[in-house]
Each structure stands twice: as C-alpha cells, then as structure tokens.
Design a protein around this motif. Structure first.
Motif, PDB file in Angstrom:
ATOM      1  N   LYS A  42      25.661 -30.805  -1.562  1.00  0.00           N
ATOM      2  CA  LYS A  42      26.252 -32.101  -1.244  1.00  0.00           C
ATOM      3  C   LYS A  42      27.493 -32.357  -2.100  1.00  0.00           C
ATOM      4  O   LYS A  42      28.514 -32.861  -1.611  1.00  0.00           O
ATOM      5  N   GLU A  43      27.413 -32.002  -3.375  1.00  0.00           N
ATOM      6  CA  GLU A  43      28.562 -32.168  -4.256  1.00  0.00           C
ATOM      7  C   GLU A  43      29.731 -31.301  -3.788  1.00  0.00           C
ATOM      8  O   GLU A  43      30.895 -31.727  -3.830  1.00  0.00           O
TER       9      GLU A  43
ATOM     10  N   GLU B 170      25.287 -20.013   2.318  1.00  0.00           N
ATOM     11  CA  GLU B 170      25.230 -21.479   2.234  1.00  0.00           C
ATOM     12  C   GLU B 170      26.626 -22.064   2.107  1.00  0.00           C
ATOM     13  O   GLU B 170      26.924 -23.135   2.651  1.00  0.00           O
ATOM     14  N   VAL B 171      27.489 -21.378   1.387  1.00  0.00           N
ATOM     15  CA  VAL B 171      28.858 -21.861   1.222  1.00  0.00           C
ATOM     16  C   VAL B 171      29.590 -21.848   2.563  1.00  0.00           C
ATOM     17  O   VAL B 171      30.313 -22.790   2.901  1.00  0.00           O
TER      18      VAL B 171
ATOM     19  N   VAL C  62      17.491 -29.687  -6.076  1.00  0.00           N
ATOM     20  CA  VAL C  62      18.665 -29.427  -6.915  1.00  0.00           C
ATOM     21  C   VAL C  62      19.713 -28.660  -6.113  1.00  0.00           C
ATOM     22  O   VAL C  62      20.917 -28.942  -6.187  1.00  0.00           O
ATOM     23  N   PHE C  63      19.226 -27.684  -5.339  1.00  0.00           N
ATOM     24  CA  PHE C  63      20.119 -26.886  -4.507  1.00  0.00           C
ATOM     25  C   PHE C  63      20.852 -27.769  -3.491  1.00  0.00           C
ATOM     26  O   PHE C  63      22.066 -27.659  -3.304  1.00  0.00           O
TER      27      PHE C  63
ATOM     28  N   TYR D 268      33.353 -32.576  -2.506  1.00  0.00           N
ATOM     29  CA  TYR D 268      34.570 -32.045  -3.124  1.00  0.00           C
ATOM     30  C   TYR D 268      35.550 -31.583  -2.048  1.00  0.00           C
ATOM     31  O   TYR D 268      36.752 -31.885  -2.097  1.00  0.00           O
ATOM     32  N   LEU D 269      35.018 -30.865  -1.051  1.00  0.00           N
ATOM     33  CA  LEU D 269      35.880 -30.377   0.026  1.00  0.00           C
ATOM     34  C   LEU D 269      36.462 -31.531   0.839  1.00  0.00           C
ATOM     35  O   LEU D 269      37.624 -31.486   1.251  1.00  0.00           O
ATOM     36  N   ALA D 270      35.665 -32.560   1.066  1.00  0.00           N
ATOM     37  CA  ALA D 270      36.142 -33.718   1.821  1.00  0.00           C
ATOM     38  C   ALA D 270      37.347 -34.340   1.134  1.00  0.00           C
ATOM     39  O   ALA D 270      38.314 -34.760   1.796  1.00  0.00           O
ATOM     40  N   ASP D 271      37.311 -34.398  -0.195  1.00  0.00           N
ATOM     41  CA  ASP D 271      38.441 -34.946  -0.945  1.00  0.00           C
ATOM     42  C   ASP D 271      39.665 -34.048  -0.829  1.00  0.00           C
ATOM     43  O   ASP D 271      40.800 -34.526  -0.733  1.00  0.00           O
ATOM     44  N   GLN D 272      39.418 -32.721  -0.841  1.00  0.00           N
ATOM     45  CA  GLN D 272      40.540 -31.781  -0.785  1.00  0.00           C
ATOM     46  C   GLN D 272      41.202 -31.784   0.587  1.00  0.00           C
ATOM     47  O   GLN D 272      42.430 -31.692   0.689  1.00  0.00           O
TER      48      GLN D 272
END
Length: 411
Positions: A254-255, A290-291, A248-249, A259-263
């Motif tokens: 990955k999500e 991790e971030v 889950v982590f 998200y960052l790739a889109d930004q």
C-alpha cells in the motif's frame, strides 16, 4: 397569643416535603453477605446463584464488590492484591486450579447472574480492568487463571462486555516492559482457540482494536518482526505469525502504491523513478511479481476514466501504458514476470465491464514498448491458465496473434 387556625383554601391538599434519605454506604457488609452465601453452600455455584438471585442485596451499588468476592474471595485493597478486612470465601476463581475445566463454571455462573441483572456488566468490566492493570502483582499461576478466565469470557460471548476496554488496559508501559502482558495475551489467545477458529480470534482482535497493535505488547527492545515470529511460533500460534506477516506485507504494498500515485501526478524523471522504485522494493523485500501487479494497479488508478465513452477510455489507457510502459518493463525481465503482467491485466480488465475491449489494445501497446515479448504473448494465447474472461480475450487478441505469426514466418 391567638389560637385561631390559619385560613386554608377549600379543596386543596398540603404537600409534605419528602427528605432524600440515603442508604449507608457499607460495601464491607455486602461483601460479608456474599461470602457467607458461598460458605453456606460450600461453593456450589448452582445454589449460590439461586440465593444471589433471590437476595435483596443492593447489586446496583455494590456490583464491583460482588465481582471482587467472585474473583478473590473478598474485597481487595485498591491497587494491590492485599485483602480488606472482613469475611473471606475460599471458593473463588483465584483459588481454583489453572485449567479450563475448573474456571469455566465461574464464567457460566457470572453469565447467569448478568442475564438477570444486565446492569452489572459495567461492574464486571471495571473489576477486570483493575485486575489486569495489577497483573505484575500476581504470580505466574494466578496470571494464567486470569488469562483463561478472560479467554473464556469472550469465548462464551458474555453479553455486553467490550473487548476494547479490556485489552486496552494491558498496554500499560510497566506491564509491557516486563513482558508480563506478552505472556498473558499469549495464554489468552491459546485458550480462546481451544473452541474457536483462528478467524474468530482475528474478529475478536478487530473488535478490541488491537489487530494492528500486537507488536506494542512486546517490550521495546523486542519490538521487531523477528521477535514477533519467534515468540508466537514457539507458543504454537503460527497462523497468527503468518497473518501478521501478510498484514505487514500488505502495508508495504500500500505504501508503494501511494508513493507511485504521488509520482504519477508530478513531472518526474523516468530513470530516477526506476532507480528509486527498485531501491524501495529492495529495502521492503518485495518480490518482483507483487511489484509488477502494484505498478500496474497504480498506473490504472491514476487515470481519470470518462465513464461511458469507450473510445476515450481506450485512448487514456493506451496513453498511460505508452507513457509509463518502461517502468513496467524494468520489473518484467523474465518470461515468467511478463506472463504475470498479462495475467494481472487480464484480471483487471475482466473485473470492469467497460475495460473488456481494452485488453488486446493494451497487450499490443506493451509489445510495441518492448515490455512484453512475442513468445510470452503466444504462450498466453495458447496455454494461459487464468480462466477469467479468457475466451473473450483470446478472441479479441486473435488478429494481433495472427499478425505476429505471419511476421515470424516471413522472418
């Protein structure tokens, strides 16, 4: 009336047309014959196997009937546990004790039969599916016997039996809603782990294509991570809880990366992106370390590397760091997190030969953008614990460190 024979061509043979003679469909007689073999040998599986192998019964047609007799002692009415009329034998799986020691001989017996008649594996699969779809009709003890048998079947690597086709039938709404399936797979997992490692269990779940669907075995009102952890922890399956938490982590990370790739591909406001990113990380309960790693990896993924042109790669990387360095800085608000960022960059550059010379340039750029403090850089230079390419990177960073130390002395 003429008695003359009809003329025929010399040397030709008149072919007689064969009829398609179908053997009568009689599963009841087949079941009675198998049951009688069991009774004649008093349930001795060795002797029964010999008689079964030597018999001329039509197993290709009545394979499912055979396994019904092995499981329940005789034929069963479709969709129920009620017996059909006919001979019954008492030496079946559901009449045995609910223990590994008592059920394992039946698994070995079936394995021996299937080795001689491999085509019967499909019949076994069909019967197992029917029994598992009818779990709610059996008592708790009988469900435990079926769970033990299922686990032993895969533990003994019964040739050709696809776990996907067995476990998928358990995701039946009525079974899941009553918690019947959850109890079954819990017993099944525990039994499988008696002789197999946890890695073997995960491999089985992957083959069954349910590794990412375990939460679907919980009733809808209990389909939460908290209920998952509580249930399997009480059942002694703590490694499964830890594995699922990591899965889950990883999905959350990955999500975040996507998200960052889109930004990065859009013209976004830096302050708004920082705020949005912090909110997402808070909702997902992601630790800052991790971030930091994820943001760095996403930054590098967004670069269109130019292959062998080293200087162009340096320019692209530095431009990316200078453009988005403030985003990294918003999560490196302690010396420990700054050090984590340096370790991340060190590992990233070490794992790609064309980036080895980029390390000192990136560190200097992040220093100039106030992302990395002087003390953190000096600490890494003198006492850094990550060994990956350390000697090369330390040597490359020497001129910059010397400049920092001289500037400090002047101050």
């Amino acid at each position: 009336m003429s008695t003359k024979e009809r003329p025929t061509l010399g040397g030709t043979r008149i072919k007689t047309r064969k009829r398609n003679i179908a053997a009568p469909l009689d599963p009841a007689s087949f079941a009675d014959a198998i049951a009688q073999i069991y009774i004649d040998h008093g349930g001795d599986l060795e002797l029964i196997a010999k008689d079964v192998e030597a018999s001329e019964l039509d197993f290709s047609r009545y394979g499912e009937t055979f396994f019904e007799v092995v499981y329940t002692g005789g034929r069963i009415q479709f969709g129920s546990t009620k017996p059909e009329e006919g001979e019954r034998q008492p030496y079946c799986i559901l009449n045995s004790e609910a223990s590994r020691e008592k059920i394992l001989p039946y698994v070995l017996f079936i394995q021996k039969i299937i080795r001689r008649r491999p085509f019967m594996i499909k019949s076994l699969e069909n019967v197992m599916q029917r029994l598992l779809q009818s779990l709610e009709l059996y008592g708790q003890i009988d469900r435990l016997k079926l769970a033990i048998f299922t686990a032993l079947t895969f533990s003994q690597k019964l040739s050709g039996l696809p776990p996907e086709n067995i476990f998928s039938v358990l995701l039946k709404d009525s079974l899941v809603a009553k918690g019947t399936v959850l109890g079954f797979i819990t017993d099944c997992f525990n039994e499988y782990l008696v002789e197999n490692s946890f890695d073997d269990l995960i491999a089985l779940l992957k083959r069954a294509k349910i590794e990412d669907r375990l939460l679907e075995f919980f009733p809808m009102q209990k389909r939460t991570m908290e209920c998952f952890s509580e249930h399997f922890s009480k059942a002694g399956l703590i490694p499964l809880v830890e594995y699922n938490e990591k899965k889950v982590f990883d999905v959350k990370l990955k999500e975040l990366r996507n998200y960052l790739a889109d930004q990065f591909s859009e013209d976004v406001n830096m302050d708004e992106l920082m705020e949005s990113l912090k909110q997402r990380c808070k909702e997902a309960s992601l630790p800052d370390a991790e971030v930091v790693r994820t943001v760095w990896e996403a930054l590098m993924d967004a670069i269109q590397w130019s292959g062998k042109n080293q200087q162009q790669n340096v320019n692209l990387a530095l431009r990316q760091v200078k453009t988005w360095g403030a985003l990294l800085g918003s999560f490196t608000n302690t010396g420990k997190l700054e050090l984590e960022l340096i370790y991340t960059i060190q590992t990233y550059c070490y794992e790609d030969a064309k980036l080895m010379k980029l390390f000192p340039e990136i560190i200097r750029a992040l220093y100039e953008k106030d992302v990395l403090a002087e003390d953190t850089i000096l600490f890494w230079f003198k006492k850094g614990s990550n060994p990956k390419g350390r000697q090369i990177f330390v040597k490359g960073l020497e001129p910059f460190v010397k400049w920092l130390e001289e500037a400090e002395e002047e101050d």
